[in-house]
Design an enzyme around this catalytic site. Structure first.
Site, PDB file in Angstrom:
ATOM      1  N   ARG A 183       0.847  -1.186   0.000  1.00 58.73           N
ATOM      2  CA  ARG A 183       0.000   0.000   0.000  1.00 58.73           C
ATOM      3  C   ARG A 183       0.888   1.243   0.000  1.00 58.73           C
ATOM      4  O   ARG A 183       1.872   1.316   0.740  1.00 58.73           O
ATOM      5  CB  ARG A 183      -0.911   0.027   1.238  1.00 58.73           C
ATOM      6  CG  ARG A 183      -1.969  -1.080   1.271  1.00 58.73           C
ATOM      7  CD  ARG A 183      -3.034  -0.853   0.205  1.00 58.73           C
ATOM      8  NE  ARG A 183      -4.119  -1.823   0.276  1.00 58.73           N
ATOM      9  CZ  ARG A 183      -4.193  -2.928  -0.460  1.00 58.73           C
ATOM     10  NH1 ARG A 183      -3.229  -3.209  -1.333  1.00 58.73           N
ATOM     11  NH2 ARG A 183      -5.236  -3.740  -0.355  1.00 58.73           N
ATOM     12  N   GLU A 196      -2.262   7.131  -5.313  1.00 55.32           N
ATOM     13  CA  GLU A 196      -2.165   5.900  -6.102  1.00 55.32           C
ATOM     14  C   GLU A 196      -1.642   6.178  -7.514  1.00 55.32           C
ATOM     15  O   GLU A 196      -0.839   5.419  -8.032  1.00 55.32           O
ATOM     16  CB  GLU A 196      -3.529   5.222  -6.165  1.00 55.32           C
ATOM     17  CG  GLU A 196      -3.562   3.953  -6.989  1.00 55.32           C
ATOM     18  CD  GLU A 196      -2.864   2.770  -6.332  1.00 55.32           C
ATOM     19  OE1 GLU A 196      -2.306   2.913  -5.230  1.00 55.32           O
ATOM     20  OE2 GLU A 196      -2.880   1.689  -6.925  1.00 55.32           O
ATOM     21  N   HIS A 204       0.373  -0.533 -10.160  1.00 50.98           N
ATOM     22  CA  HIS A 204      -0.360  -1.505  -9.356  1.00 50.98           C
ATOM     23  C   HIS A 204      -0.655  -2.770 -10.168  1.00 50.98           C
ATOM     24  O   HIS A 204      -1.803  -3.239 -10.241  1.00 50.98           O
ATOM     25  CB  HIS A 204      -1.661  -0.889  -8.836  1.00 50.98           C
ATOM     26  CG  HIS A 204      -2.130  -1.497  -7.555  1.00 50.98           C
ATOM     27  ND1 HIS A 204      -2.896  -0.821  -6.627  1.00 50.98           N
ATOM     28  CD2 HIS A 204      -1.939  -2.735  -7.019  1.00 50.98           C
ATOM     29  CE1 HIS A 204      -3.162  -1.602  -5.593  1.00 50.98           C
ATOM     30  NE2 HIS A 204      -2.588  -2.773  -5.808  1.00 50.98           N
TER      31      HIS A 204
END
Length: 326
Positions: A237, A265, A284
């Site tokens: 994360r 992100e 990701h």
């Protein structure tokens, strides 16, 4: 779930298996429980088959699903949509988190091996030289033999990574407040405090959940504990790392990083992390991607088969564990 995800998750063979296990319309995908026609289907549903993008199962949603008794999640964390109301209702929950942990661990393993081998720096140097060089002298600190790797978080992914690292001649340190000494010995790792891990390791790989207590656990002070040339790998994360502090260290060239997740992100377009030679930045992708989605689908379909046969889930989600999961 996300509508565009279904054909990637369930190919024709898996769709056929799904329809053989349950009375279901594969074309019916809900990304909003208030959408047209959804209420009637929800009222007669015994099981929800979910994936990324499932909206929260709030009390008002459950009120419209009186028969619902189970949730089978074809992805990892259920934290964002399984609510307290689900547990209070006694709904059983299964997750494909174990299936999703494997590609993340594989990705981290690959990056650890490449980082210790100085593969990216060698590539860039070779591109610049375009001829012979004394590579042994140039990279005398390269290689994976007797390196020290730190695993932050003995999560599903952390443990899978530890098992993948087992065949290599490395020392593995681990930090996790929930990891008991006996468990650490069984895993073949040495349990240490986070400061010691940061100071001792050639590569630090993060596998902890995003919780209030883990936010920016890798901060400026701990980054400075890391020796010159250390590689930080984050496939967990983004909030675990102080992005501004890490950016300063990476811009100076003192550290290296493999960042599959960041905070935010998606980094702003002017972030220097996009262009630094000592950074591998990916969007990701360490988790299930492409054909790896089928592993999660197979895991979820296996759970549906167990449910249909009156057997307990192989991968149940426990309420207490959700509170400290990713």
């Amino acid at each position: 779930m996300q509508r565009d995800l279904l054909p990637l998750l369930l190919d024709p063979a898996r769709t056929a298996r799904l329809t053989g296990l349950a009375d279901v319309d594969p074309a019916l995908v809900a990304d909003d429980f208030t959408g047209p026609g959804i209420a009637a289907e929800l009222a007669r549903a015994d099981v929800l088959f979910t994936c990324w993008g499932c909206p929260p199962l709030r009390p008002e949603v459950l009120a419209g699903a009186p028969r619902l008794r189970a949730v089978v999640h074809a992805a990892g964390s259920v934290k964002n949509f399984v609510t307290d109301a689900c547990w209070e209702r006694g709904i059983t929950v299964s997750s494909a988190a174990d299936a999703n942990a494997l590609p993340v661990a594989e990705y981290a393993l690959a990056m650890i091996l490449l980082a210790n081998k100085r593969a990216l720096r060698t590539r860039d140097r070779y591109r610049a030289v375009r001829g012979p060089l004394s590579w042994q002298h140039e990279y005398r600190d390269a290689g994976n033999y007797r390196r020290t790797v730190g695993i932050v978080g003995a999560s599903r992914t952390g443990r899978r990574l530890i098992s993948l690292l087992a065949p290599y001649d490395m020392e593995i340190l681990a930090h996790d407040p929930y990891l008991e000494p006996g468990e650490a010995r069984a895993l073949g790792v040495r349990r240490v405090e986070l400061d010691e891990l940061c100071a001792a390791c050639d590569v630090v790989s993060l596998h902890a959940p995003a919780l209030p207590g883990t936010r920016h656990m890798i901060d400026e002070r701990r980054l400075k504990l890391m020796a010159d040339g250390v590689t930080l790998v984050n496939t967990a994360r983004g909030a675990l790392v102080d992005t501004d502090a890490l950016t300063r260290e990476l811009t100076s060239g003192r550290l290296n990083a493999v960042l599959d997740v960041t905070e935010p992100e998606v980094l702003p377009p002017d972030s220097p992390l996009y262009d630094l030679d000592n950074v591998v930045l990916t969007p990701h992708i360490a988790g299930s991607l492409g054909g790896e989605l089928h592993r999660m689908a197979d895991s979820a379909l296996d759970e549906l088969a167990r449910l249909a046969a009156g057997r307990p889930f192989a991968h149940p989600v426990v309420r207490e564990e959700v509170e400290r999961s990713a």
